[in-house]
Design an enzyme around this catalytic site. Sequence first.
Site, short mmCIF file in Angstrom:
data_model
loop_
_atom_site.label_atom_id
_atom_site.label_comp_id
_atom_site.label_asym_id
_atom_site.label_seq_id
_atom_site.Cartn_x
_atom_site.Cartn_y
_atom_site.Cartn_z
N HIS A 92 1.07 -1.36 -0.18
CA HIS A 92 -0.10 -0.27 -0.36
C HIS A 92 1.22 1.34 0.72
CE1 HIS A 92 0.54 0.74 4.54
NE2 HIS A 92 0.45 -0.56 4.46
N ASP B 215 -0.49 4.43 1.19
CA ASP B 215 -1.08 5.51 1.75
C ASP B 215 -0.11 5.12 3.47
OD1 ASP B 215 -2.58 3.02 2.20
OD2 ASP B 215 -3.49 4.37 3.63
N ASP C 296 6.84 1.58 6.47
CA ASP C 296 5.41 0.44 6.49
C ASP C 296 4.65 1.55 5.48
OD1 ASP C 296 3.10 -0.03 6.99
OD2 ASP C 296 2.67 0.85 8.44
N GLU D 75 -5.18 1.50 2.94
CA GLU D 75 -4.51 0.51 3.82
C GLU D 75 -5.26 1.13 5.44
OE1 GLU D 75 -3.20 -2.25 6.74
OE2 GLU D 75 -2.15 -0.71 6.70
N GLU D 76 -4.05 2.19 5.95
CA GLU D 76 -4.01 2.50 7.51
C GLU D 76 -5.34 2.75 7.98
OE1 GLU D 76 -1.64 1.37 9.02
OE2 GLU D 76 0.53 1.91 7.35
N HIS E 49 5.33 3.12 12.54
CA HIS E 49 3.66 4.29 13.55
C HIS E 49 4.00 4.89 14.41
CE1 HIS E 49 -0.13 1.27 11.81
NE2 HIS E 49 0.89 1.61 10.82
#
Length: 450
Positions: free
Chosen positions: A87, A89, A120, A151-152, A415
Amino acid sequence: MDTAAKVDALMDGLRADLERLAAIPSVAFPGFPAEPVRQAHDLLVGMLRDVGVERVERIDLPDTAPVIFAEIPPPSPDAPTILLYSHYDVQPPGDEKLWLSPPFEPTPVEGGLRARGIADDKSNVIAHLGMLRAYEGRPPVGVKIVFEGQEEYGSPFDDYPPSDPERFACDAMVIADLGNLRPGTPTLTTGLRGASEVVVEVRTLQEPRHSGEFGGAAPDALLVLLNALSTLHDVHGDVAVAGLRREEWTGTTYTEDEFRDLAGVRDGVPLIGSGSLGERLWSGPAITVIGLDAPSVEHAASAVVPYARAKLNLRFHPRQDAKEAQNLLVEHLRGLRPFGVPLTVTPGDTGPGYEASTGGPAYRAALTALREAWGEDASYVATGGSIPLVNGLARAAPGAEVLLFGAQDSMCNLHAPNERVLFSELRNTVVAMCAFVREYAADFRPGAAA
């Protein structure tokens, strides 16, 4: 093809493209501008076309960012087709004061680069592109590419693939939204814990009452709630809700020192639970209080609390049914009457876990490829996090083997502030991807997938 030499020759270009992509603040959360997400989408479409991918499409679903779908047909009728997922995003940067450099200015660190989303999952997007470049757009397998754009935050795309199974039909898929247990340790993830949320609330009084005049008899809602929450774990910190599945973990796991460092556990504070870290993190349940509504200490009054509420996050065994797991927690709480007071328990969102089958030709090819790239045998781990799309893709292509590996590592701060990726992990992931398609094409026989 000398795979390692070919990839090494590509690394400068891959690094440059990773920097370009990571400089785009493609956060798909509400309140953030949509233009950077579209900009990242368009950049990747251009990269795919530059490597010779002719079929590049856009999947538009309601209330989500565009999904890139691209396809390279198999070179022969008996060649397998693989699906590659990642992904583009990223998570919001959070408190930028905690970053050592601006989150969307890719900045050199020892052995790699720092930026939000650079591990990520933009490193894995670039790893997929690196494999295609190494084969000059013509790998020895058919390829379907899915680059997701939301996705996030969560997306309706999670449930879309089963509605269009022909588009996602494949013999194996590589879900690259994770990586290695530690840098330099090739890792296959074989399980994902499921996730569920439950809200529990207590109402006891019409409004607050003076604690001196009424305390001792008037039911304190916060005290009732805390009593209920205390029943979720035993004296060791293990989950005490009956029926939640827990098994011995036989794969690789962290050392305790590694885990303490990764989790930021303060000196002198023990870990909770018993048994191996693998059981506590991957093959057993976890219940976390992720939110609490109650008067703050700063604004506390001398009054009996009339209302309190908590939000719980449940993680459960990859093979336990999601609704079953959630219901076990809900019924545990509904069966309580702390001090005789009933609780209101409301189930929330839930998502299933996933456990991959092993032993088929794709797994054999992946084990060979990871050994070739890193120089040692792969470790098997699970993850406590969930990737809802995995189940959607698996339902769309039920006969396909599912492989989970990539360029991230557990120490990359995904994150969190100061996220980084290591060039060694990116380079080795591209080598592994190249070796995987080579080995899989050589070993594949129609109908042989596990």
